[in-house]
Design a protein around this motif. Sequence first.
Motif, PDB file in Angstrom:
ATOM      1  N   PRO A   1     -20.456  45.339  65.646  1.00  0.00           N
ATOM      2  CA  PRO A   1     -21.347  45.814  66.712  1.00  0.00           C
ATOM      3  C   PRO A   1     -20.592  46.187  67.990  1.00  0.00           C
ATOM      4  N   LEU A   2     -19.406  45.583  68.183  1.00  0.00           N
ATOM      5  CA  LEU A   2     -18.635  45.894  69.392  1.00  0.00           C
ATOM      6  C   LEU A   2     -17.821  47.171  69.223  1.00  0.00           C
ATOM      7  N   GLY A   3     -17.761  47.688  67.992  1.00  0.00           N
ATOM      8  CA  GLY A   3     -16.934  48.871  67.740  1.00  0.00           C
ATOM      9  C   GLY A   3     -15.456  48.560  67.938  1.00  0.00           C
ATOM     10  N   ASN A   4     -15.053  47.343  67.569  1.00  0.00           N
ATOM     11  CA  ASN A   4     -13.646  46.936  67.758  1.00  0.00           C
ATOM     12  C   ASN A   4     -12.682  47.947  67.134  1.00  0.00           C
ATOM     13  N   LEU A   5     -11.588  48.220  67.832  1.00  0.00           N
ATOM     14  CA  LEU A   5     -10.635  49.265  67.426  1.00  0.00           C
ATOM     15  C   LEU A   5      -9.610  48.672  66.455  1.00  0.00           C
ATOM     16  N   VAL A   6     -10.123  48.201  65.330  1.00  0.00           N
ATOM     17  CA  VAL A   6      -9.325  47.378  64.424  1.00  0.00           C
ATOM     18  C   VAL A   6      -8.029  48.062  63.959  1.00  0.00           C
ATOM     19  N   PRO A   7      -8.064  49.318  63.444  1.00  0.00           N
ATOM     20  CA  PRO A   7      -6.793  49.915  62.983  1.00  0.00           C
ATOM     21  C   PRO A   7      -5.769  50.039  64.110  1.00  0.00           C
ATOM     22  N   GLU A   8      -6.243  50.260  65.350  1.00  0.00           N
ATOM     23  CA  GLU A   8      -5.287  50.394  66.456  1.00  0.00           C
ATOM     24  C   GLU A   8      -4.543  49.087  66.684  1.00  0.00           C
ATOM     25  N   TRP A   9      -5.291  47.962  66.761  1.00  0.00           N
ATOM     26  CA  TRP A   9      -4.536  46.722  67.012  1.00  0.00           C
ATOM     27  C   TRP A   9      -3.767  46.261  65.799  1.00  0.00           C
ATOM     28  N   ASN A  10      -4.208  46.601  64.613  1.00  0.00           N
ATOM     29  CA  ASN A  10      -3.401  46.254  63.439  1.00  0.00           C
ATOM     30  C   ASN A  10      -2.046  46.970  63.495  1.00  0.00           C
ATOM     31  N   THR A  11      -2.080  48.266  63.836  1.00  0.00           N
ATOM     32  CA  THR A  11      -0.828  49.037  63.902  1.00  0.00           C
ATOM     33  C   THR A  11       0.093  48.456  64.975  1.00  0.00           C
ATOM     34  N   LEU A  12      -0.481  48.121  66.130  1.00  0.00           N
ATOM     35  CA  LEU A  12       0.342  47.605  67.230  1.00  0.00           C
ATOM     36  C   LEU A  12       0.961  46.250  66.878  1.00  0.00           C
ATOM     37  N   VAL A  13       0.196  45.409  66.200  1.00  0.00           N
ATOM     38  CA  VAL A  13       0.739  44.105  65.784  1.00  0.00           C
ATOM     39  C   VAL A  13       1.858  44.329  64.770  1.00  0.00           C
ATOM     40  N   TRP A  14       1.621  45.211  63.822  1.00  0.00           N
ATOM     41  CA  TRP A  14       2.644  45.509  62.814  1.00  0.00           C
ATOM     42  C   TRP A  14       3.935  45.979  63.491  1.00  0.00           C
ATOM     43  N   ARG A  15       3.793  46.750  64.602  1.00  0.00           N
ATOM     44  CA  ARG A  15       4.977  47.246  65.324  1.00  0.00           C
ATOM     45  C   ARG A  15       5.524  46.233  66.313  1.00  0.00           C
ATOM     46  N   ASP A  16       4.964  45.038  66.311  1.00  0.00           N
ATOM     47  CA  ASP A  16       5.412  43.955  67.195  1.00  0.00           C
ATOM     48  C   ASP A  16       5.098  44.240  68.669  1.00  0.00           C
ATOM     49  N   ASP A  17       4.096  45.086  68.926  1.00  0.00           N
ATOM     50  CA  ASP A  17       3.694  45.379  70.304  1.00  0.00           C
ATOM     51  C   ASP A  17       2.399  44.599  70.595  1.00  0.00           C
ATOM     52  N   TRP A  18       2.541  43.288  70.703  1.00  0.00           N
ATOM     53  CA  TRP A  18       1.373  42.413  70.819  1.00  0.00           C
ATOM     54  C   TRP A  18       0.636  42.619  72.150  1.00  0.00           C
ATOM     55  N   ARG A  19       1.382  42.963  73.171  1.00  0.00           N
ATOM     56  CA  ARG A  19       0.741  43.099  74.477  1.00  0.00           C
ATOM     57  C   ARG A  19      -0.255  44.262  74.479  1.00  0.00           C
ATOM     58  N   ARG A  20       0.184  45.394  73.913  1.00  0.00           N
ATOM     59  CA  ARG A  20      -0.751  46.533  73.852  1.00  0.00           C
ATOM     60  C   ARG A  20      -1.889  46.240  72.872  1.00  0.00           C
ATOM     61  N   ALA A  21      -1.579  45.486  71.831  1.00  0.00           N
ATOM     62  CA  ALA A  21      -2.653  45.093  70.901  1.00  0.00           C
ATOM     63  C   ALA A  21      -3.720  44.292  71.653  1.00  0.00           C
ATOM     64  N   ALA A  22      -3.260  43.400  72.537  1.00  0.00           N
ATOM     65  CA  ALA A  22      -4.217  42.574  73.305  1.00  0.00           C
ATOM     66  C   ALA A  22      -5.058  43.464  74.237  1.00  0.00           C
ATOM     67  N   GLU A  23      -4.448  44.490  74.787  1.00  0.00           N
ATOM     68  CA  GLU A  23      -5.215  45.407  75.656  1.00  0.00           C
ATOM     69  C   GLU A  23      -6.281  46.140  74.852  1.00  0.00           C
ATOM     70  N   ARG A  24      -5.904  46.626  73.669  1.00  0.00           N
ATOM     71  CA  ARG A  24      -6.882  47.355  72.842  1.00  0.00           C
ATOM     72  C   ARG A  24      -7.994  46.414  72.383  1.00  0.00           C
ATOM     73  N   LEU A  25      -7.643  45.167  72.109  1.00  0.00           N
ATOM     74  CA  LEU A  25      -8.641  44.189  71.683  1.00  0.00           C
ATOM     75  C   LEU A  25      -9.657  43.949  72.801  1.00  0.00           C
ATOM     76  N   HIS A  26      -9.144  43.803  74.025  1.00  0.00           N
ATOM     77  CA  HIS A  26     -10.047  43.537  75.152  1.00  0.00           C
ATOM     78  C   HIS A  26     -10.795  44.789  75.607  1.00  0.00           C
ATOM     79  N   ALA A  27     -10.400  45.947  75.112  1.00  0.00           N
ATOM     80  CA  ALA A  27     -11.108  47.174  75.515  1.00  0.00           C
ATOM     81  C   ALA A  27     -12.552  47.161  75.028  1.00  0.00           C
ATOM     82  N   THR A  28     -12.822  46.418  73.955  1.00  0.00           N
ATOM     83  CA  THR A  28     -14.179  46.429  73.403  1.00  0.00           C
ATOM     84  C   THR A  28     -14.823  45.049  73.363  1.00  0.00           C
TER      85      THR A  28
END
Length: 483
Positions: A59-86
């Motif tokens: 229901p929140l429209g979470n940007l799941v593929p975006e944070w999965n890709t960022l975590v896979w690339r070890d960019d956890w900080r940007r993943a956290a930003e995308r997670l909090h975007a929704t």
Amino acid sequence: MADPKGFLTTKRENAQHRPVFLRLKDWREVYDEFGNERVQKQAGRCMDCGIPFCHQGCPLGNLVPEWNTLVWRDDWRRAAERLHATNNFPEFTGTLCPAPCESACVLGINDDPVSIKRVEISIVDRAWDEGWIAPQVPTTKTGKKVAVVGSGPAGLAAAQQLTRAGHDVVVFERADAIGGLLRYGIPEFKMEKSRLDRRLDQMRAEGTEFRTRVNVGEDITAAQLREEFDAVVLAGGATAWRDLPIPGRDLKGVYQAMEYLPPANKVAAGQLDRSPIHAEGKHVVVIGGGDTGADCVGTAHRQGAASVTQLEIMPKPPESRAEAHPWPTYPLLYRVTSAHEEGGERVYSVSTTEFVGDGDGNLRALRLAEVAVVDGRFTTVEGSEREIPADIVTLAMGFVGPEKGALLSDLGVDLDERGNVARGRDFQTSVEGVFTAGDMGRGQSLIVWAIAEGRSAAAGVDAYLTQRTFLPRPIEPTDRPLV
Ligand SMILES: Cc1cc2nc3c(=O)[nH]c(=O)nc-3n(C[C@H](O)[C@H](O)[C@H](O)COP(=O)(O)OP(=O)(O)OC[C@H]3O[C@@H](n4cnc5c(N)ncnc54)[C@H](O)[C@@H]3O)c2cc1C
């Protein structure tokens, strides 16, 4: 895309639960450690689908593929930003959500879906550990005042969005602590309250004011509220519980789940030494097979019950998707929660016919009968009636809607045909300037929906107060889960 071959080379994994004998000795969350390297591999299973159905499932429209890709690339900080975007509170959904996103994951068509919830909680935990989550104090103020009634996930999400938009927000809560069902319904072993307290500190630092022990409608009248505030958000939940008015209902030992769980939560939080309703050495029967029932089961285990039996009137659900629930819907499935792993018996297709007393006003047993569905109606199976021992019964049969007290009647808001607070597309009720969010308008639902409602209602309030809004509106009041 994350790992292009991840979905072929990596199997789904999730955190194990701590051993039962250990976790029954405490109230802490049941999950074991799951290292971040393993999380990265799990995130790498995401296929970054052209049409990410996980977005629709959530229901929140979470940007799941975006944070999965960022975590896979070890960019956890940007993943956290995308997670909090929704999502204002990913740690609430990361621990408690039944994850409709995973049911909608495309990989789930012919394999195990991505462990989305594990990735979500790992991102937000790391973000807190690293100090990446800071208060977002508004840079400009609007001078408008908003009252939020109720401090569950819907009220909190609305309050955080509106505070950040520059309004002066006061959250009223009639209980002695903030959090709604997150605080006193959901047990510590599902979500530790330190997660909630940390968010509340963030909200206070952003400027949200909290007033506890204020029953709006009684301690402060609806008229006073309207006079003091430019807009009101009603987020009082669906707290009117469903009862079971059968013979023996008034015996000592028959309680509502929401009479049983809150004192146990206070014990876990160190506010009480012992719950006044304690299952130690007792035969406990839980009526109702949902989340609330499972929470009673886990609580009774930790209190040292002699036996725990959970009754459900519906037949046992299937272990894999039935034809009626094809992908990407959220299927009705036989689920084993952590509380069920801990012991007890689950009995399906039974109906309780009587609570049996000991002649002294105390509950002694429960009489039940098997039921079958005949022509769409539950019918008792002849000769199947039996008695089972019961010292404590908790009724976990759901909620019928919001309480119809002074708050709603004095404000004069209309109710819909299901008895919930009616609202239009902007989440405004029939009374101008009064909005509603969460279970109070939707009826008994889930945390992820409550947060989505709070965010959407905040957009409605902001537009009402300032004639425009940049706040996101993830859902319409009429949106329903993919089931
Ligand atoms: C035991 C239990 C376990 C659950 N487990 C899960 C789970 O694991 N996962 C999940 O997704 N969902 C779960 N749910 C459902 C979920 O908790 C609710 O859908 C969600 O909390 C609704 O949020 P809300 O903000 O609308 O209301 P609530 O969380 O109910 O909060 C409403 C608040 O408003 C306050 N209030 C009401 N009237 C007034 C008034 N007049 N003045 C001041 N304050 C007032 C109440 O005291 C309450 O604190 C569970 C529900 C229960 C009962």
